[in-house]
Motif scaffolding. Structure first.
Motif, PDB file in Angstrom:
ATOM      1  N   CYS A  51      -8.437  15.743 -10.406  1.00 52.16           N
ATOM      2  CA  CYS A  51      -7.689  15.789 -11.670  1.00 52.16           C
ATOM      3  C   CYS A  51      -6.671  14.651 -11.699  1.00 52.16           C
ATOM      4  O   CYS A  51      -6.513  13.974 -12.713  1.00 52.16           O
ATOM      5  N   LEU A  52      -5.983  14.418 -10.577  1.00 53.18           N
ATOM      6  CA  LEU A  52      -4.956  13.376 -10.562  1.00 53.18           C
ATOM      7  C   LEU A  52      -5.563  12.009 -10.847  1.00 53.18           C
ATOM      8  O   LEU A  52      -4.997  11.190 -11.569  1.00 53.18           O
ATOM      9  N   VAL A  56      -3.705  10.158 -13.793  1.00 51.56           N
ATOM     10  CA  VAL A  56      -2.764   9.102 -13.437  1.00 51.56           C
ATOM     11  C   VAL A  56      -2.922   7.848 -14.302  1.00 51.56           C
ATOM     12  O   VAL A  56      -1.955   7.170 -14.621  1.00 51.56           O
ATOM     13  N   GLY A  57      -4.133   7.601 -14.716  1.00 53.08           N
ATOM     14  CA  GLY A  57      -4.297   6.332 -15.426  1.00 53.08           C
ATOM     15  C   GLY A  57      -5.002   6.412 -16.748  1.00 53.08           C
ATOM     16  O   GLY A  57      -5.510   5.417 -17.257  1.00 53.08           O
ATOM     17  N   LEU A  58      -5.049   7.591 -17.338  1.00 52.29           N
ATOM     18  CA  LEU A  58      -5.831   7.764 -18.571  1.00 52.29           C
ATOM     19  C   LEU A  58      -5.129   7.082 -19.755  1.00 52.29           C
ATOM     20  O   LEU A  58      -4.164   7.620 -20.293  1.00 52.29           O
ATOM     21  N   TRP A  59      -5.616   5.949 -20.166  1.00 56.25           N
ATOM     22  CA  TRP A  59      -4.991   5.216 -21.270  1.00 56.25           C
ATOM     23  C   TRP A  59      -5.198   5.963 -22.582  1.00 56.25           C
ATOM     24  O   TRP A  59      -6.287   6.489 -22.788  1.00 56.25           O
ATOM     25  N   PRO A  60      -4.235   6.107 -23.466  1.00 65.68           N
ATOM     26  CA  PRO A  60      -2.883   5.516 -23.439  1.00 65.68           C
ATOM     27  C   PRO A  60      -1.829   6.453 -22.847  1.00 65.68           C
ATOM     28  O   PRO A  60      -0.663   6.339 -23.182  1.00 65.68           O
ATOM     29  N   LYS A  61      -2.244   7.388 -21.989  1.00 63.21           N
ATOM     30  CA  LYS A  61      -1.277   8.355 -21.457  1.00 63.21           C
ATOM     31  C   LYS A  61      -0.985   8.052 -19.990  1.00 63.21           C
ATOM     32  O   LYS A  61      -0.746   8.973 -19.203  1.00 63.21           O
ATOM     33  N   PHE A  68      -0.893   2.375  -8.266  1.00 59.45           N
ATOM     34  CA  PHE A  68      -1.846   3.339  -7.721  1.00 59.45           C
ATOM     35  C   PHE A  68      -3.245   2.727  -7.693  1.00 59.45           C
ATOM     36  O   PHE A  68      -3.549   1.803  -8.438  1.00 59.45           O
ATOM     37  N   MET A  69      -4.051   3.259  -6.801  1.00 59.70           N
ATOM     38  CA  MET A  69      -5.439   2.801  -6.721  1.00 59.70           C
ATOM     39  C   MET A  69      -6.348   4.028  -6.790  1.00 59.70           C
ATOM     40  O   MET A  69      -6.199   4.958  -5.988  1.00 59.70           O
ATOM     41  N   ASN A  70      -7.257   4.047  -7.750  1.00 60.65           N
ATOM     42  CA  ASN A  70      -8.251   5.116  -7.818  1.00 60.65           C
ATOM     43  C   ASN A  70      -9.363   4.815  -6.808  1.00 60.65           C
ATOM     44  O   ASN A  70      -9.804   3.680  -6.684  1.00 60.65           O
ATOM     45  N   MET A  71      -9.784   5.835  -6.102  1.00 66.60           N
ATOM     46  CA  MET A  71     -10.702   5.609  -4.992  1.00 66.60           C
ATOM     47  C   MET A  71     -11.885   6.564  -5.054  1.00 66.60           C
ATOM     48  O   MET A  71     -11.811   7.615  -5.688  1.00 66.60           O
TER      49      MET A  71
END
Ligand SMILES: Cc1ncc(C[n+]2csc(CCOP(=O)(O)OP(=O)(O)O)c2C)c(N)n1
Ligand code: SF4
Ligand SMILES: [Mg+2]
Length: 313
Positions: A51-52, A56-61, A68-71
């Motif tokens: 979920c994070l 964490v990076g869902l544009w525009p929110k 951060f780096m999505n992995m």
């Protein structure tokens, strides 16, 4: 323990912003928000699929004010190992520029930690990789629709355990403590000051540090979103979730759990379970087995504390 005023005062700044795409009452949001208050802005985060990872990076929110780096799902701890090593290499090449002051954290779900990420995490722990690895535990694969993980408790209904899970919850903090790393701690979102203190302490230690946070999830556990803190609090009060630290091999119960060494002080387990729809199929036999498992966990804590006392006398 740090006072609320001090914790808020030392960090009026929010690093994980409101208006993000977490569900209302999400436990993971509280966990990350307070962890970041303790760690501060000089922190780089790795998050595997979860979920994070979406929030964490869902544009525009976009919710984070830190890098951060999505992995990939299995690779959180390995990626953070590489990131932390890269900061060290930079610090060597460009001394005095602050590269060695960055804290690297992995923030992963229970699926990404207890199941698919365990091999990478075990490797990182064995190498004493310089990172704080955090498992926010909502006790299922929430992002993909509430499938059971090895951290799902016995009796809980998920979309893959429709009659309630047969197996018991895997004891991840104990597995990590067995890796002989410098710091292991458990937290609950109902105790943010305890969580804040533990992150502060973890930041001050070098090497692999592991923090496991109970982070309830309203849609996954089946309760009203405003009850998240109360549900997490009941997990602690019933003794179902034990708050402790293991620092250089020494186990210490945290304040709220220390009182519960006396079994009579524990709130009846049913008060915690009955708040959540996921336990709606729990039989009388399941309840007894769950209670027995909790009592066994406490017996083990007692044995460990007594051994420690004898050893240090
Ligand atoms: C190799 C792989 N398998 C499956 C997925 C699909 N997937 C994405 S998030 C997720 C669930 C993660 O569960 P958990 O780590 O507990 O985090 P939560 O969603 O509960 O926050 C799954 C199965 C994936 N991204 N990669
Ligand atoms: S599904 Fe659960 S863990 Fe995921 S964002 Fe919603 S409340 Fe948080
Ligand atoms: Mg999960």
């Amino acid at each position: 323990m740090v006072k609320l005023k001090e914790a808020l005062g030392s960090c009026k700044e929010e690093y994980f912003l409101p208006g993000n795409s977490c569900c209302a009452g999400c436990g993971l949001e509280v966990a990350l928000r307070w962890a970041m208050k303790a760690l501060g802005s000089n922190t780089a985060l790795v998050t595997p699929a979860s979920c994070l990872n979406v929030v964490v990076g869902l544009w525009p929110k976009t919710a984070s004010t830190f890098p951060f780096m999505n992995m990939a799902f299995a690779a959180g701890a390995a990626a953070a190992t590489g990131m932390s090593a890269a900061f060290k290499a930079k610090a060597y090449r460009f001394p005095g520029k602050g590269w060695d002051e960055i804290t690297t954290i992995t923030f992963a779900g229970d699926g990404g930690t207890a199941d698919i990420g365990l091999q990478g995490l075990s490797g990182a722990a064995e190498r004493n990789s310089d990172q704080i690895y955090v498992c926010y535990d909502n006790e299922a694969y929430m992002n993909t629709g509430i499938q059971r993980s090895s951290s799902t408790p016995h009796g809980a209904v998920t979309t893959t355990t429709t009659l309630g899970k047969e197996r018991f919850k895997k004891n991840l903090p104990a597995i990590l403590a067995a890796h002989d790393i410098p710091y292991v701690a458990t937290c609950s979102i109902s105790e943010p000051l305890d969580l804040y203190d533990k992150f502060k302490k973890a930041k001050s230690i070098k090497g692999c540090r592991y923090i496991h946070i109970l982070a309830p999830c309203p849609p996954g556990w089946g309760y009203q979103s405003e009850d998240s803190i109360e549900v997490a609090r009941l997990a602690v009060k019933t003794g179902s979730w034990i708050l402790y630290e293991v620092e250089n091999g020494i186990l210490k119960l945290s304040k709220k759990s220390k009182l519960l060494l006396d079994a009579k002080k524990r709130t009846p387990l049913v008060d915690y379970l009955s708040k959540q729809k996921r336990f709606s199929k729990l039989s009388e036999k399941d309840l007894i087995e769950l209670q027995k498992r909790i009592d066994q966990n406490w017996d083990q804590i007692n044995i460990d504390l007594n051994c420690q006392d004898n050893y240090t006398k």
